[in-house]
Design a protein around this motif. Structure first.
Motif, PDB file in Angstrom:
ATOM      1  N   ILE A  44      45.661  36.117  34.492  1.00  0.00           N
ATOM      2  CA  ILE A  44      44.357  36.725  34.204  1.00  0.00           C
ATOM      3  C   ILE A  44      43.364  36.395  35.308  1.00  0.00           C
ATOM      4  O   ILE A  44      42.606  37.252  35.769  1.00  0.00           O
ATOM      5  CB  ILE A  44      43.843  36.229  32.840  1.00  0.00           C
ATOM      6  CG1 ILE A  44      44.741  36.731  31.711  1.00  0.00           C
ATOM      7  CG2 ILE A  44      42.396  36.668  32.606  1.00  0.00           C
ATOM      8  CD1 ILE A  44      44.438  36.115  30.355  1.00  0.00           C
ATOM      9  N   ALA A  45      43.389  35.135  35.760  1.00  0.00           N
ATOM     10  CA  ALA A  45      42.469  34.700  36.813  1.00  0.00           C
ATOM     11  C   ALA A  45      42.684  35.450  38.112  1.00  0.00           C
ATOM     12  O   ALA A  45      41.735  35.738  38.848  1.00  0.00           O
ATOM     13  CB  ALA A  45      42.632  33.195  37.050  1.00  0.00           C
ATOM     14  N   LEU A  46      43.931  35.789  38.407  1.00  0.00           N
ATOM     15  CA  LEU A  46      44.238  36.514  39.637  1.00  0.00           C
ATOM     16  C   LEU A  46      43.840  37.979  39.544  1.00  0.00           C
ATOM     17  O   LEU A  46      43.238  38.534  40.475  1.00  0.00           O
ATOM     18  CB  LEU A  46      45.739  36.402  39.927  1.00  0.00           C
ATOM     19  CG  LEU A  46      46.268  37.218  41.112  1.00  0.00           C
ATOM     20  CD1 LEU A  46      45.695  36.695  42.422  1.00  0.00           C
ATOM     21  CD2 LEU A  46      47.793  37.183  41.144  1.00  0.00           C
ATOM     22  N   VAL A  47      44.143  38.624  38.426  1.00  0.00           N
ATOM     23  CA  VAL A  47      44.018  40.077  38.313  1.00  0.00           C
ATOM     24  C   VAL A  47      42.589  40.534  38.035  1.00  0.00           C
ATOM     25  O   VAL A  47      42.125  41.530  38.617  1.00  0.00           O
ATOM     26  CB  VAL A  47      44.975  40.596  37.216  1.00  0.00           C
ATOM     27  CG1 VAL A  47      44.701  42.066  36.913  1.00  0.00           C
ATOM     28  CG2 VAL A  47      46.418  40.403  37.649  1.00  0.00           C
ATOM     29  N   VAL A  48      41.882  39.841  37.166  1.00  0.00           N
ATOM     30  CA  VAL A  48      40.569  40.331  36.732  1.00  0.00           C
ATOM     31  C   VAL A  48      39.572  40.470  37.880  1.00  0.00           C
ATOM     32  O   VAL A  48      38.898  41.507  37.997  1.00  0.00           O
ATOM     33  CB  VAL A  48      40.008  39.442  35.605  1.00  0.00           C
ATOM     34  CG1 VAL A  48      38.528  39.754  35.345  1.00  0.00           C
ATOM     35  CG2 VAL A  48      40.810  39.659  34.320  1.00  0.00           C
ATOM     36  N   PRO A  49      39.406  39.479  38.773  1.00  0.00           N
ATOM     37  CA  PRO A  49      38.466  39.683  39.882  1.00  0.00           C
ATOM     38  C   PRO A  49      38.821  40.870  40.762  1.00  0.00           C
ATOM     39  O   PRO A  49      37.935  41.631  41.178  1.00  0.00           O
ATOM     40  CB  PRO A  49      38.540  38.362  40.662  1.00  0.00           C
ATOM     41  CG  PRO A  49      38.973  37.362  39.652  1.00  0.00           C
ATOM     42  CD  PRO A  49      39.928  38.090  38.768  1.00  0.00           C
ATOM     43  N   ILE A  50      40.109  41.057  41.049  1.00  0.00           N
ATOM     44  CA  ILE A  50      40.517  42.197  41.864  1.00  0.00           C
ATOM     45  C   ILE A  50      40.176  43.499  41.163  1.00  0.00           C
ATOM     46  O   ILE A  50      39.615  44.424  41.763  1.00  0.00           O
ATOM     47  CB  ILE A  50      42.030  42.117  42.171  1.00  0.00           C
ATOM     48  CG1 ILE A  50      42.336  40.874  43.019  1.00  0.00           C
ATOM     49  CG2 ILE A  50      42.505  43.380  42.894  1.00  0.00           C
ATOM     50  CD1 ILE A  50      43.816  40.604  43.204  1.00  0.00           C
ATOM     51  N   ALA A  51      40.492  43.576  39.869  1.00  0.00           N
ATOM     52  CA  ALA A  51      40.232  44.799  39.111  1.00  0.00           C
ATOM     53  C   ALA A  51      38.738  45.104  39.051  1.00  0.00           C
ATOM     54  O   ALA A  51      38.325  46.270  39.207  1.00  0.00           O
ATOM     55  CB  ALA A  51      40.805  44.667  37.705  1.00  0.00           C
ATOM     56  N   ILE A  52      37.911  44.097  38.851  1.00  0.00           N
ATOM     57  CA  ILE A  52      36.468  44.327  38.725  1.00  0.00           C
ATOM     58  C   ILE A  52      35.871  44.765  40.055  1.00  0.00           C
ATOM     59  O   ILE A  52      35.061  45.711  40.098  1.00  0.00           O
ATOM     60  CB  ILE A  52      35.781  43.061  38.194  1.00  0.00           C
ATOM     61  CG1 ILE A  52      36.082  42.909  36.707  1.00  0.00           C
ATOM     62  CG2 ILE A  52      34.268  43.115  38.438  1.00  0.00           C
ATOM     63  CD1 ILE A  52      35.471  41.682  36.067  1.00  0.00           C
ATOM     64  N   VAL A  53      36.239  44.111  41.138  1.00  0.00           N
ATOM     65  CA  VAL A  53      35.674  44.469  42.447  1.00  0.00           C
ATOM     66  C   VAL A  53      36.087  45.885  42.833  1.00  0.00           C
ATOM     67  O   VAL A  53      35.252  46.681  43.307  1.00  0.00           O
ATOM     68  CB  VAL A  53      36.102  43.449  43.513  1.00  0.00           C
ATOM     69  CG1 VAL A  53      35.725  43.935  44.906  1.00  0.00           C
ATOM     70  CG2 VAL A  53      35.466  42.088  43.238  1.00  0.00           C
ATOM     71  N   VAL A  54      37.353  46.237  42.644  1.00  0.00           N
ATOM     72  CA  VAL A  54      37.814  47.587  42.979  1.00  0.00           C
ATOM     73  C   VAL A  54      37.137  48.620  42.081  1.00  0.00           C
ATOM     74  O   VAL A  54      36.669  49.665  42.554  1.00  0.00           O
ATOM     75  CB  VAL A  54      39.348  47.667  42.852  1.00  0.00           C
ATOM     76  CG1 VAL A  54      39.824  49.111  42.994  1.00  0.00           C
ATOM     77  CG2 VAL A  54      40.008  46.794  43.911  1.00  0.00           C
ATOM     78  N   ALA A  55      37.054  48.333  40.781  1.00  0.00           N
ATOM     79  CA  ALA A  55      36.402  49.265  39.861  1.00  0.00           C
ATOM     80  C   ALA A  55      34.930  49.438  40.204  1.00  0.00           C
ATOM     81  O   ALA A  55      34.385  50.548  40.108  1.00  0.00           O
ATOM     82  CB  ALA A  55      36.556  48.766  38.424  1.00  0.00           C
ATOM     83  N   ALA A  56      34.264  48.356  40.619  1.00  0.00           N
ATOM     84  CA  ALA A  56      32.847  48.441  40.972  1.00  0.00           C
ATOM     85  C   ALA A  56      32.634  49.370  42.163  1.00  0.00           C
ATOM     86  O   ALA A  56      31.654  50.127  42.205  1.00  0.00           O
ATOM     87  CB  ALA A  56      32.304  47.048  41.284  1.00  0.00           C
ATOM     88  N   VAL A  57      33.545  49.335  43.126  1.00  0.00           N
ATOM     89  CA  VAL A  57      33.419  50.198  44.305  1.00  0.00           C
ATOM     90  C   VAL A  57      33.555  51.667  43.910  1.00  0.00           C
ATOM     91  O   VAL A  57      32.735  52.511  44.302  1.00  0.00           O
ATOM     92  CB  VAL A  57      34.476  49.821  45.359  1.00  0.00           C
ATOM     93  CG1 VAL A  57      34.521  50.866  46.479  1.00  0.00           C
ATOM     94  CG2 VAL A  57      34.180  48.439  45.940  1.00  0.00           C
ATOM     95  N   PHE A  58      34.563  51.989  43.116  1.00  0.00           N
ATOM     96  CA  PHE A  58      34.779  53.389  42.742  1.00  0.00           C
ATOM     97  C   PHE A  58      33.716  53.884  41.763  1.00  0.00           C
ATOM     98  O   PHE A  58      33.316  55.056  41.819  1.00  0.00           O
ATOM     99  CB  PHE A  58      36.181  53.574  42.177  1.00  0.00           C
ATOM    100  CG  PHE A  58      37.246  53.547  43.234  1.00  0.00           C
ATOM    101  CD1 PHE A  58      37.426  54.618  44.094  1.00  0.00           C
ATOM    102  CD2 PHE A  58      38.058  52.427  43.397  1.00  0.00           C
ATOM    103  CE1 PHE A  58      38.402  54.597  45.093  1.00  0.00           C
ATOM    104  CE2 PHE A  58      39.033  52.388  44.382  1.00  0.00           C
ATOM    105  CZ  PHE A  58      39.204  53.477  45.233  1.00  0.00           C
ATOM    106  N   LEU A  59      33.240  53.012  40.889  1.00  0.00           N
ATOM    107  CA  LEU A  59      32.146  53.399  40.000  1.00  0.00           C
ATOM    108  C   LEU A  59      30.877  53.659  40.804  1.00  0.00           C
ATOM    109  O   LEU A  59      30.147  54.630  40.539  1.00  0.00           O
ATOM    110  CB  LEU A  59      31.910  52.298  38.967  1.00  0.00           C
ATOM    111  CG  LEU A  59      30.849  52.579  37.905  1.00  0.00           C
ATOM    112  CD1 LEU A  59      31.230  53.797  37.063  1.00  0.00           C
ATOM    113  CD2 LEU A  59      30.660  51.348  37.006  1.00  0.00           C
ATOM    114  N   SER A  60      30.611  52.826  41.794  1.00  0.00           N
ATOM    115  CA  SER A  60      29.443  53.020  42.663  1.00  0.00           C
ATOM    116  C   SER A  60      29.548  54.335  43.423  1.00  0.00           C
ATOM    117  O   SER A  60      28.560  55.053  43.588  1.00  0.00           O
ATOM    118  CB  SER A  60      29.315  51.855  43.645  1.00  0.00           C
ATOM    119  OG  SER A  60      29.131  50.633  42.960  1.00  0.00           O
ATOM    120  N   ALA A  61      30.758  54.645  43.890  1.00  0.00           N
ATOM    121  CA  ALA A  61      30.956  55.910  44.596  1.00  0.00           C
ATOM    122  C   ALA A  61      30.716  57.090  43.672  1.00  0.00           C
ATOM    123  O   ALA A  61      30.140  58.111  44.078  1.00  0.00           O
ATOM    124  CB  ALA A  61      32.372  55.963  45.174  1.00  0.00           C
ATOM    125  N   ALA A  62      31.126  56.984  42.409  1.00  0.00           N
ATOM    126  CA  ALA A  62      30.926  58.071  41.450  1.00  0.00           C
ATOM    127  C   ALA A  62      29.450  58.348  41.216  1.00  0.00           C
ATOM    128  O   ALA A  62      29.054  59.496  40.971  1.00  0.00           O
ATOM    129  CB  ALA A  62      31.612  57.726  40.129  1.00  0.00           C
TER     130      ALA A  62
END
Length: 235
Positions: free
Chosen positions: A18-36
């Motif tokens: 969980i510690a490994l995956v969640v930060p990666i998922a949030i940062v990537v999602a934040a970039v694509f949400l910002s682009a949207a």
């Protein structure tokens, strides 16, 4: 300090995942949400931003693999980078989540986590005032850093509480550092990237972290409230 013992290994490794995956998922999602929402311009087809970075870092005429292959290699290396970065992040985490958060626990779990996050953010003030992270050399930059550390501190603090170990928090910290440059890899050349909005410590990530923590707390309360299964024999 949460350095030892590691607890039940199966559970401990689950939280490391969980510690490994969640930060990666949030940062990537934040970039694509910002682009949207139009807060950052991406160039996934031409990778012009990534191309500009390479042009500045590599001498002209140097033979390179295809650009998209280089991007894939960069992304594949993020988990390895998370592990390597966690070694350096452990120094901070032993202080913040290892010592300070437990020392504040008499105030309650949430106050301990929040105060630790504020201290973590303020500790970075000298770097922020030099222009790191947000490019803001004033109190606004410091406040953005404090906000980012408080929100990420919710997740890291939760990992510390659930595992009684500092290492999942250190890995999450390392994972965050490893994926921090993702937005620069996929943004369009010449576009303005406001890290206070779209960066790993930016406002969009705060919102996503808030949602994640609400879901986590909600699921935990449901689990606690769920009645025990009735295992008695009928009749």
């Amino acid at each position: 300090l949460g350095i030892w013992p590691l607890g039940p290994l199966g559970r401990w490794f689950r939280y490391l995942g969980i510690a490994l995956v969640v930060p990666i998922a949030i940062v990537v999602a934040a970039v694509f949400l910002s682009a949207a929402f139009g807060w950052v311009d991406l160039d996934l087809a031409g990778l012009s931003g990534f191309r500009a970075q390479l042009a500045a870092a590599v001498p002209a005429g140097t033979p390179l693999p295809p650009l998209h292959l280089l991007l894939v290699l960069q992304l594949v290396q993020i988990p390895l980078g998370a592990v390597i970065n966690s070694v350096f992040a452990a120094g901070e985490e032993i202080g913040w989540r290892g010592w300070l958060q437990p020392a504040l626990m008499p105030l309650g779990a949430w106050p301990a986590i929040l105060i630790t996050g504020v201290a973590w953010g303020l500790w970075h003030s000298p770097l922020i005032l030099l222009g790191y992270n947000f490019g803001r050399t004033d109190i606004i930059g410091v406040l953005f850093m404090v906000g980012g550390c408080v929100m990420w501190g919710l997740f890291l603090g939760w990992l510390r509480l659930r595992t009684d170990s500092v290492w999942p928090a250190a890995l999450a910290h390392g994972s965050l550092n490893a994926v921090a440059g993702f937005v620069v890899l996929v943004s369009a050349a010449g576009s303005t990237v406001d890290m206070a909005v779209v960066g790993p410590l930016g406002v969009v990530s705060w919102v996503l972290l808030g949602i994640v923590m609400v879901v986590i707390v909600g699921l935990e309360r449901m689990r606690v409230a769920r009645p025990a299964d009735d295992t008695s024999s009928p009749g």
